[in-house]
Design a protein around this motif. Structure first.
Motif, PDB file in Angstrom:
ATOM      1  N   SER A 506       0.806  -1.210   0.000  1.00 53.17           N
ATOM      2  CA  SER A 506       0.000   0.000   0.000  1.00 53.17           C
ATOM      3  C   SER A 506       0.843   1.266   0.000  1.00 53.17           C
ATOM      4  O   SER A 506       0.365   2.326  -0.437  1.00 53.17           O
ATOM      5  N   CYS A 507       2.086   1.170   0.483  1.00 53.44           N
ATOM      6  CA  CYS A 507       2.949   2.359   0.537  1.00 53.44           C
ATOM      7  C   CYS A 507       4.113   2.286  -0.444  1.00 53.44           C
ATOM      8  O   CYS A 507       5.040   3.111  -0.378  1.00 53.44           O
ATOM      9  N   SER A 508       4.104   1.310  -1.338  1.00 49.39           N
ATOM     10  CA  SER A 508       5.244   1.144  -2.242  1.00 49.39           C
ATOM     11  C   SER A 508       5.406   2.329  -3.193  1.00 49.39           C
ATOM     12  O   SER A 508       6.497   2.566  -3.710  1.00 49.39           O
ATOM     13  N   TRP A 509       4.340   3.097  -3.410  1.00 50.20           N
ATOM     14  CA  TRP A 509       4.453   4.263  -4.284  1.00 50.20           C
ATOM     15  C   TRP A 509       5.395   5.319  -3.710  1.00 50.20           C
ATOM     16  O   TRP A 509       5.893   6.186  -4.431  1.00 50.20           O
ATOM     17  N   LEU A 510       5.670   5.241  -2.378  1.00 47.95           N
ATOM     18  CA  LEU A 510       6.582   6.196  -1.772  1.00 47.95           C
ATOM     19  C   LEU A 510       8.016   6.006  -2.239  1.00 47.95           C
ATOM     20  O   LEU A 510       8.854   6.901  -2.087  1.00 47.95           O
ATOM     21  N   LEU A 511       8.337   4.848  -2.803  1.00 43.07           N
ATOM     22  CA  LEU A 511       9.703   4.563  -3.219  1.00 43.07           C
ATOM     23  C   LEU A 511      10.120   5.332  -4.467  1.00 43.07           C
ATOM     24  O   LEU A 511      11.259   5.206  -4.925  1.00 43.07           O
ATOM     25  N   ARG A 512       9.230   6.136  -5.031  1.00 40.12           N
ATOM     26  CA  ARG A 512       9.580   6.879  -6.247  1.00 40.12           C
ATOM     27  C   ARG A 512      10.517   8.051  -5.978  1.00 40.12           C
ATOM     28  O   ARG A 512      11.058   8.641  -6.903  1.00 40.12           O
ATOM     29  N   SER A 513      10.720   8.394  -4.697  1.00 43.59           N
ATOM     30  CA  SER A 513      11.635   9.490  -4.361  1.00 43.59           C
ATOM     31  C   SER A 513      12.433   9.114  -3.125  1.00 43.59           C
ATOM     32  O   SER A 513      12.057   8.206  -2.369  1.00 43.59           O
ATOM     33  N   VAL A 514      13.552   9.845  -2.906  1.00 42.17           N
ATOM     34  CA  VAL A 514      14.397   9.570  -1.752  1.00 42.17           C
ATOM     35  C   VAL A 514      13.650   9.874  -0.460  1.00 42.17           C
ATOM     36  O   VAL A 514      13.679   9.104   0.504  1.00 42.17           O
ATOM     37  N   GLY A 515      12.982  11.015  -0.426  1.00 37.38           N
ATOM     38  CA  GLY A 515      12.215  11.361   0.771  1.00 37.38           C
ATOM     39  C   GLY A 515      11.098  10.364   1.026  1.00 37.38           C
ATOM     40  O   GLY A 515      10.816   9.996   2.178  1.00 37.38           O
ATOM     41  N   LEU A 519      10.430   7.905   4.299  1.00 37.05           N
ATOM     42  CA  LEU A 519       9.126   7.803   4.957  1.00 37.05           C
ATOM     43  C   LEU A 519       8.609   6.369   4.921  1.00 37.05           C
ATOM     44  O   LEU A 519       7.993   5.896   5.881  1.00 37.05           O
ATOM     45  N   PHE A 520       8.907   5.674   3.816  1.00 37.07           N
ATOM     46  CA  PHE A 520       8.500   4.277   3.672  1.00 37.07           C
ATOM     47  C   PHE A 520       9.117   3.414   4.772  1.00 37.07           C
ATOM     48  O   PHE A 520       8.444   2.606   5.405  1.00 37.07           O
ATOM     49  N   VAL A 521      10.421   3.622   5.025  1.00 33.84           N
ATOM     50  CA  VAL A 521      11.105   2.879   6.084  1.00 33.84           C
ATOM     51  C   VAL A 521      10.551   3.274   7.456  1.00 33.84           C
ATOM     52  O   VAL A 521      10.365   2.423   8.348  1.00 33.84           O
ATOM     53  N   CYS A 522      10.267   4.550   7.625  1.00 34.98           N
ATOM     54  CA  CYS A 522       9.718   5.006   8.910  1.00 34.98           C
ATOM     55  C   CYS A 522       8.375   4.369   9.206  1.00 34.98           C
ATOM     56  O   CYS A 522       8.061   4.077  10.370  1.00 34.98           O
ATOM     57  N   VAL A 523       7.586   4.154   8.177  1.00 33.64           N
ATOM     58  CA  VAL A 523       6.289   3.499   8.372  1.00 33.64           C
ATOM     59  C   VAL A 523       6.486   2.083   8.912  1.00 33.64           C
ATOM     60  O   VAL A 523       5.806   1.644   9.844  1.00 33.64           O
TER      61      VAL A 523
END
Length: 868
Positions: A506-515, A519-523
């Motif tokens: 559900s959060c894999s779309w966050l991997l499109r940028s460094v930031g 955030l993906f890892v923080c989740v």
């Protein structure tokens, strides 16, 4: 599945959320099984580790590794619980520390200048503690040997030669019966057999006959105190006590010493060894307990006992074990409250711990009951305990103190108790008020002479007696730590695997940028921390230990693996779903498959197959030009496909004018037979509605015959790397084709197999058309005609069905004349085409009667039928 790249390479994939959940379930299940194979307490004495290189050894190694991580989180939670706890004041530690020993060496009493002190002094301290109000005193000292200060003197007191120091301790303890508990220790190694006695004691002397075993054991104790073998030999309804002696003269002397002047002396028999009583037998009779609801076979079996010497054995005291085995990492986290011991491989005795024995004395009961993960001591106390007798300690302090008290609220120097004892012995007022009213006391050694200190979750250096005191405080408060059932830990492990996979997708779309990646890892970290916090909250407030390490690993690995595969295969899955699946399933089914691609994996399952064909299509194709034939065929196939999709079915393929469809895959359903029948009826209705339009456009009307059958079919993506197709294979497909072809002979439109009729008979009406034996099947099957939905028949139609049924019964009853007349009426009155077939059969059978074993079954070939 078109031999998609993600299949041919054999990679495990998680295309979309549904399939990723399936993979997470499998992954969580594997780790969950390892977590459920946990070790709650120390390794059992009889446990043997499997070789590390073997499969079982490898799995065992991983389990122990997970247990090691779990213990780290457990210790952290124990300290958190200690932060909100209050140290117990119900148990007080009396410590023989270095200061006490130093004071004793400089004191006026010569008998306490050297340690260990005389046992008479220890008994005096116990008695003094009782006088100061202690409810029970536990002695954390094992006395497996006679006192080094023993003075052995032959007497006529009835007990023979006694150890005065041991007798003095016993006499002082007997002044407060029921308020003292002596210690014993157990070990994993040792012997259970008695040494042979034949060469040393060739004679035996009779020392009395007693009606009960209690009196006989008391007499045997006096013999064992003289370090001679004792025997309890049955005699009528009572027991005779005999002692082993070297010769007849010694036998007479022993009898006189023990008050039996005219004792009978005989040669000792080899059979006497079966009745020999050892000191351990006397001890076991006093110390063993009965536990209702507990299987003794599940308790760890010990092989060595170090129990108090014979002169110290008395029912006036309790007896409990002080052994505290550590976990594999050397940390003591609990107490084995119950262990099993089988002397000489015989009866299995259950022995309590020192805290448990003290609690039994305080509760005034010998009654123990185990139920629902708790050990009940009478009706007063209870403690969480597993079926192996192991109980986790609830430490009531966040860290160990530097003093002797450990997690307890108070400790008293033994020197202060000694001073009070000396004062009272010299008729002076006691100088210290220890405030012991109603409190349990444990007398232990914390000096430099003491055994090794214990390492605990709250810190190292805690005295053995302090650990036992904390265990008793738990029992008195009916409080402790409960380990969650293995099923709960396994569900938690699987649940966190699901959460990890869900978060990754559900959060894999966050991997499109460094930031976004940060955030993906923080989740993921926040999810793990949330679970740890929740497990800690449950531990502190409910005293429930839920697994943490295993679920965290499960969730973390599922998150990582899902992230990698979701990132690589997301585009492939999207293209596959929208191109391949969208061609031959409804959009609803396509969405379900997109969420769970595993629905299309090859497997064998029960399904229903539908095969239809346009009647007279060959003749029609010759009569119509291609520019009219193709639109007519496309219109028919479109209508047929719409009906199949409307019933959540799957169009397999178009074979000219034929359509093969099936229900039950890729989406499972138990109503596949109902859906196929519904599709057949809807197609007939659609054809009837479209006939006027088709006749106007193309100049022809269409008649469709169909066959339906249900069976176990192989379904999956089949074909080559260049082209594949999601299709079905199996006997039911061939049977559907035979049924479709048989419609021509019977004049019917829809014939169904026996299994289909049975599954759908609650909603649809069928009638038996024939009983046939197929060339490739050993047993006959019944062929049915689908007539319609239940509740939709006119009275005339029902009358025709009843008349047909009556005719069929007469036919299989070999009453062919009656059957022929009834079938003829069906033909004339109701236009029944199947009845017309049976009129002809009856005519042949009347002319040529069948043999006696005739059963009416017709043998089917591929396109023809013949009488059996």
């Amino acid at each position: 599945m078109q031999r998609l790249r993600i299949h041919s390479s054999g990679r495990r994939f998680l295309h979309r959320l549904g399939f990723s959940l399936v993979m997470a379930a499998l992954f969580g299940c594997l780790l969950g099984l390892l977590v459920s194979q946990r070790v709650t307490g120390p390794t059992r004495p009889d446990d043997t580790p499997a070789p590390l290189l073997s499969p079982s050894g490898f799995i065992e190694g991983i389990s122990h590794w997970l247990d090691g991580g779990e213990r780290v989180f457990y210790d952290w939670r124990i300290r958190q619980l200690g932060e909100v706890s209050e140290r117990s004041d119900r148990v007080v530690l009396v410590s023989i520390d270095d200061d006490t020993l130093a004071e004793a060496q400089q004191g006026p009493r010569a008998d306490i200048a050297a340690y260990p002190w005389p046992r008479q002094v220890m008994g005096g301290m116990v008695h003094r503690l009782m006088e100061e109000g202690a409810s029970v005193v536990m002695l954390d000292f094992a006395y497996p040997e006679l006192s080094p200060r023993a003075c052995v003197t032959p007497t006529r007191s009835g007990r023979g030669a006694l150890s005065q120091d041991d007798d003095a301790l016993r006499a002082l303890l007997d002044q407060d019966p029921g308020h003292s508990v002596l210690a014993f220790r157990w070990g994993a190694e040792g012997t259970r057999t008695l040494p042979p006695t034949g060469r040393l004691w060739p004679y035996r002397v009779r020392l009395g006959s007693y009606p009960g075993v209690t009196e006989a054991r008391a007499r045997a104790q006096s013999v064992l105190a003289l370090q001679r073998p004792a025997f309890l030999i049955p005699a009528g309804k009572g027991l005779e006590v005999w002692a082993g002696v070297a010769d007849e003269g010694e036998g007479r002397n022993l009898g006189e010493q023990l008050g039996t002047a005219a004792a009978s002396i005989q040669e000792r028999r080899a059979a006497d060894d079966a009745f020999r009583v050892a000191p351990s037998d006397l001890f076991l009779a006093l110390a063993s307990v009965q536990v209702q609801g507990l299987d003794p076979e599940k308790l760890p079996e010990v092989r060595q006992l170090q129990h108090p010497v014979t002169p110290l054995l008395s029912p006036a005291s309790g007896y409990g074990a002080t052994t505290l085995p550590a976990d594999p990492d050397g940390v003591v986290r609990g107490v084995p409250h119950l262990v099993a011991y089988s002397p000489r491989g015989g009866e299995r005795y259950v022995l309590p711990s020192l805290p448990l024995a003290a609690a039994m004395r305080l509760a005034g009961t010998q009654k123990l009951r185990y139920a629902e993960g708790r050990l009940f001591i009478g009706d007063k106390y209870s403690i969480p305990m597993d079926a192996s007798g192991y109980s986790l300690l609830r430490w009531e302090a966040p860290s160990a103190t530097r003093g002797a008290r450990g997690p307890l609220a108070r400790s008293i120097r033994a020197w202060n108790v000694l001073l009070n004892l000396f004062d009272t012995q010299e008729a002076r007022p006691a100088r210290f008020d220890h405030d012991l009213d109603g409190r349990a006391v444990i007398l232990t050694n914390t000096s430099s002479y003491a055994p090794e200190r214990r390492v605990t979750p709250i810190g190292p250096g805690i005295a053995n007696g302090a650990v036992l005191g904390q265990a008793l405080a738990n029992i008195l408060a009916s409080d402790g730590i409960t380990r969650a059932p293995p099923k709960v830990d396994m569900l938690a492990t699987m649940g966190l695997a699901f959460i990890g996979a869900f978060l990754a997708l559900s959060c894999s779309w966050l991997l499109r940028s460094v930031g976004g990646a940060f955030l993906f890892v923080c989740v993921a970290v926040a999810a793990g921390a949330g679970y740890v916090g929740a497990a800690g909250y449950v531990f502190v407030h409910d005293k429930l230990w839920i697994a943490v390490a295993g679920p965290l690993w499960s969730g973390g690995l599922a998150f990582l693996v899902t992230t990698l595969y979701a990132f690589r295969t997301e585009q492939d899955v999207r293209e596959f779903v929208h191109s391949a699946l969208g061609r031959y399933v409804s959009p609803e089914v396509a969405r379900l498959v997109a969420r769970d691609v595993s629905l299309m994996k090859p497997e064998r399952r029960q399904m229903t197959v539908y095969l239809c064909d346009i009647e007279g299509f060959t003749r029609l194709s010759q009569a119509l030009p291609p520019e009219q034939l193709v639109p007519l065929l496309n219109t028919f196939l479109t209508e047929m496909t719409a009906v199949v999709r409307a019933t959540v079915g799957q169009v397999d393929k178009y074979i000219g004018d034929s359509v093969l469809a099936f229900w039950g895959a890729p989406v499972r359903t138990d109503r596949h037979a109902h859906l196929a029948c519904e599709a057949a009826l809807k197609l007939q209705a659609a054809l009837a509605q479209k006939q006027p339009l088709w006749e106007k456009q193309f100049g022809h009307r269409l008649a469709v015959r169909a066959g339906i059958d249900t069976g176990d079919l192989l379904v999956g993506d089949m074909g080559s790397e260049l082209k594949s197709h999601y299709t079905v294979m199996g006997d039911a497909v061939g049977m559907a084709g035979r049924l479709e072809a048989a419609n021509k002979e019977y004049g019917t439109q829809v014939l169904v197999g026996q299994t289909t009729a049975q599954l759908a008979s609650d909603a649809y009406v069928f009638r038996e058309v024939d009983r046939v034996l197929l060339r490739d099947r050993p047993q006959p099957v019944r062929v049915h005609e689908l007539l319609g939905r239940r509740g939709e028949f006119s009275q005339e139609k029902q009358a025709g069905m009843a008349l047909y049924e009556k005719a069929l019964i007469a036919y299989y009853g070999r009453d062919f004349l009656v059957a022929q007349e009834l079938f003829r009426r069906c033909t004339v009155e109701h236009g029944d085409t199947v009845a017309r077939v049976y009129v002809q059969r009856c005519q042949r059978l009347i002319q040529t009667p069948p043999p006696a074993d005739w059963d009416g079954v017709i043998r089917w070939g591929r396109r023809s039928t013949d009488s059996r």
